[in-house]
Design a protein around this motif. Sequence first.
Motif, PDB file in Angstrom:
ATOM      1  N   SER A 146       4.157  10.065   3.061  1.00  0.00           N
ATOM      2  CA  SER A 146       2.898   9.580   3.640  1.00  0.00           C
ATOM      3  C   SER A 146       1.886   9.224   2.560  1.00  0.00           C
ATOM      4  O   SER A 146       1.222   8.179   2.624  1.00  0.00           O
ATOM      5  CB  SER A 146       2.318  10.633   4.585  1.00  0.00           C
ATOM      6  OG  SER A 146       3.181  10.884   5.668  1.00  0.00           O
ATOM      7  N   ARG A 147       1.758  10.091   1.557  1.00  0.00           N
ATOM      8  CA  ARG A 147       0.802   9.839   0.481  1.00  0.00           C
ATOM      9  C   ARG A 147       1.186   8.608  -0.338  1.00  0.00           C
ATOM     10  O   ARG A 147       0.327   7.791  -0.698  1.00  0.00           O
ATOM     11  CB  ARG A 147       0.716  11.066  -0.434  1.00  0.00           C
ATOM     12  CG  ARG A 147      -0.067  12.221   0.141  1.00  0.00           C
ATOM     13  CD  ARG A 147      -1.563  11.914   0.240  1.00  0.00           C
ATOM     14  NE  ARG A 147      -2.108  11.503  -1.036  1.00  0.00           N
ATOM     15  CZ  ARG A 147      -2.539  12.334  -1.983  1.00  0.00           C
ATOM     16  NH1 ARG A 147      -2.478  13.647  -1.759  1.00  0.00           N
ATOM     17  NH2 ARG A 147      -3.033  11.892  -3.122  1.00  0.00           N
ATOM     18  N   LEU A 148       2.478   8.455  -0.631  1.00  0.00           N
ATOM     19  CA  LEU A 148       2.921   7.296  -1.407  1.00  0.00           C
ATOM     20  C   LEU A 148       2.734   6.004  -0.626  1.00  0.00           C
ATOM     21  O   LEU A 148       2.366   4.970  -1.198  1.00  0.00           O
ATOM     22  CB  LEU A 148       4.388   7.462  -1.819  1.00  0.00           C
ATOM     23  CG  LEU A 148       4.671   8.495  -2.903  1.00  0.00           C
ATOM     24  CD1 LEU A 148       6.163   8.534  -3.201  1.00  0.00           C
ATOM     25  CD2 LEU A 148       3.892   8.170  -4.173  1.00  0.00           C
ATOM     26  N   GLU A 190       0.476   5.432   1.524  1.00  0.00           N
ATOM     27  CA  GLU A 190      -0.965   5.158   1.507  1.00  0.00           C
ATOM     28  C   GLU A 190      -1.410   4.626   0.142  1.00  0.00           C
ATOM     29  O   GLU A 190      -2.193   3.680   0.057  1.00  0.00           O
ATOM     30  CB  GLU A 190      -1.727   6.436   1.842  1.00  0.00           C
ATOM     31  CG  GLU A 190      -3.234   6.293   1.818  1.00  0.00           C
ATOM     32  CD  GLU A 190      -3.943   7.604   2.110  1.00  0.00           C
ATOM     33  OE1 GLU A 190      -5.175   7.662   1.943  1.00  0.00           O
ATOM     34  OE2 GLU A 190      -3.256   8.578   2.478  1.00  0.00           O
ATOM     35  N   ASN A 191      -0.881   5.207  -0.925  1.00  0.00           N
ATOM     36  CA  ASN A 191      -1.308   4.849  -2.283  1.00  0.00           C
ATOM     37  C   ASN A 191      -0.748   3.510  -2.750  1.00  0.00           C
ATOM     38  O   ASN A 191      -1.422   2.760  -3.470  1.00  0.00           O
ATOM     39  CB  ASN A 191      -0.908   5.936  -3.269  1.00  0.00           C
ATOM     40  CG  ASN A 191      -1.657   7.243  -3.042  1.00  0.00           C
ATOM     41  OD1 ASN A 191      -2.695   7.264  -2.374  1.00  0.00           O
ATOM     42  ND2 ASN A 191      -1.126   8.332  -3.562  1.00  0.00           N
ATOM     43  N   THR A 192       0.502   3.223  -2.373  1.00  0.00           N
ATOM     44  CA  THR A 192       1.181   2.031  -2.888  1.00  0.00           C
ATOM     45  C   THR A 192       1.168   0.856  -1.916  1.00  0.00           C
ATOM     46  O   THR A 192       1.475  -0.266  -2.310  1.00  0.00           O
ATOM     47  CB  THR A 192       2.645   2.350  -3.232  1.00  0.00           C
ATOM     48  OG1 THR A 192       3.358   2.683  -2.020  1.00  0.00           O
ATOM     49  CG2 THR A 192       2.733   3.507  -4.209  1.00  0.00           C
ATOM     50  N   LYS A 193       0.843   1.124  -0.648  1.00  0.00           N
ATOM     51  CA  LYS A 193       0.877   0.095   0.407  1.00  0.00           C
ATOM     52  C   LYS A 193       2.285  -0.470   0.582  1.00  0.00           C
ATOM     53  O   LYS A 193       2.465  -1.616   1.002  1.00  0.00           O
ATOM     54  CB  LYS A 193      -0.105  -1.052   0.094  1.00  0.00           C
ATOM     55  CG  LYS A 193      -1.521  -0.604  -0.221  1.00  0.00           C
ATOM     56  CD  LYS A 193      -2.099   0.266   0.882  1.00  0.00           C
ATOM     57  CE  LYS A 193      -3.525   0.714   0.527  1.00  0.00           C
ATOM     58  NZ  LYS A 193      -4.066   1.651   1.554  1.00  0.00           N
ATOM     59  N   ASP A 236       1.056  16.868  -1.560  1.00  0.00           N
ATOM     60  CA  ASP A 236      -0.120  16.277  -2.210  1.00  0.00           C
ATOM     61  C   ASP A 236      -0.048  16.451  -3.724  1.00  0.00           C
ATOM     62  O   ASP A 236      -0.389  15.534  -4.483  1.00  0.00           O
ATOM     63  CB  ASP A 236      -1.405  16.922  -1.669  1.00  0.00           C
ATOM     64  CG  ASP A 236      -1.716  16.515  -0.237  1.00  0.00           C
ATOM     65  OD1 ASP A 236      -1.098  15.540   0.245  1.00  0.00           O
ATOM     66  OD2 ASP A 236      -2.566  17.173   0.397  1.00  0.00           O
ATOM     67  N   ALA A 250       2.378  13.919  -5.153  1.00  0.00           N
ATOM     68  CA  ALA A 250       1.791  12.578  -5.178  1.00  0.00           C
ATOM     69  C   ALA A 250       0.806  12.431  -6.330  1.00  0.00           C
ATOM     70  O   ALA A 250       0.758  11.390  -6.999  1.00  0.00           O
ATOM     71  CB  ALA A 250       1.110  12.276  -3.850  1.00  0.00           C
ATOM     72  N   GLU A 251       0.027  13.478  -6.586  1.00  0.00           N
ATOM     73  CA  GLU A 251      -0.926  13.441  -7.693  1.00  0.00           C
ATOM     74  C   GLU A 251      -0.204  13.366  -9.037  1.00  0.00           C
ATOM     75  O   GLU A 251      -0.636  12.661  -9.955  1.00  0.00           O
ATOM     76  CB  GLU A 251      -1.827  14.666  -7.648  1.00  0.00           C
ATOM     77  CG  GLU A 251      -2.801  14.702  -6.476  1.00  0.00           C
ATOM     78  CD  GLU A 251      -3.765  13.511  -6.523  1.00  0.00           C
ATOM     79  OE1 GLU A 251      -4.215  13.154  -7.626  1.00  0.00           O
ATOM     80  OE2 GLU A 251      -4.040  12.952  -5.449  1.00  0.00           O
ATOM     81  N   LYS A 253       0.879   9.910  -9.908  1.00  0.00           N
ATOM     82  CA  LYS A 253      -0.194   9.009 -10.339  1.00  0.00           C
ATOM     83  C   LYS A 253      -0.290   8.943 -11.842  1.00  0.00           C
ATOM     84  O   LYS A 253      -0.703   7.970 -12.423  1.00  0.00           O
ATOM     85  CB  LYS A 253      -1.541   9.471  -9.755  1.00  0.00           C
ATOM     86  CG  LYS A 253      -1.772   9.032  -8.321  1.00  0.00           C
ATOM     87  CD  LYS A 253      -3.179   9.396  -7.889  1.00  0.00           C
ATOM     88  CE  LYS A 253      -3.499   8.885  -6.483  1.00  0.00           C
ATOM     89  NZ  LYS A 253      -4.868   9.193  -6.082  1.00  0.00           N
TER      90      LYS A 253
END
Length: 259
Positions: free
Chosen positions: A85-87, A89-92, A252, A255-256, A259
């Motif tokens: 989910s986080r990826l 959101e971050n990468t589209k 989370d 995902a951080e 980055k």
Amino acid sequence: MKTRTAWRMFGVFSLFSVVVLAVGLTLGIRDVIHPAPVSWKTDRTGESSGTPKTSHNLQITALGDSLTRGTGDESGFGYAGNLRSRLAENTKKDVYVYNNGVNGYKASNLLKDLQTKPDIRRQVQQADIITLSIGGNDLFYTQSDEVKPDVIRTRIPTALTNYKAIISIVNELNPKAKLLYVGLYNPFPDLPNAKESAKVVQQWNNGVTQVLYEHPQAIFVPTDDLFRSDGMKYISSDHFHPNQAGYKRIGDRMAEVLK
């Protein structure tokens, strides 16, 4: 006479119900403490095993034990689902998870899979990101409720040998993918010997970190600090696995790190 027969039948039915309940409770406890190896290859976020690989999507291949599977998470996402989910959101991009987590797996079990199962080897080869959680069952598997740090320490060398072989195979199959290893946390912060079990966890984490240093694409993801303060708040009812909030914190964190 009819009344006596009715009471007798009621007594037999009650005894049968108690036996069934006791057996079910015993099996439930056994599955929590020593879960049976049941593979879960489809995450609960709509992943399809036939997803074509394109530049517009990312593939996560998740390897490991019940932590990878997401045991204890009421939502069914686990850390892999939260990372997805986080990826996304971050990468589209569209992010897909191939979840190979198996309850009860030790490093030796995963090593054998990577050596012998073509489907898992293929998923590793095609992955953009590989996640790994293994070692908890090697260290904390016990036939009793007692956790003995001195005994656990004796299991570390063999587990680390198998762990090193796992990392070597993964790197050989796919040297370009990011490999995220989920570090162990102390699952027994409320026991009298919590400090000693925490030292064992640190010893294991130090050992796997040294292995990962040899592989530039591999990253150690620390989790022990996530459960150190108010740790039981993020542990599920089995007092071992994370709960929904705990898995979200791990996802989370991963995902951080990416980055």
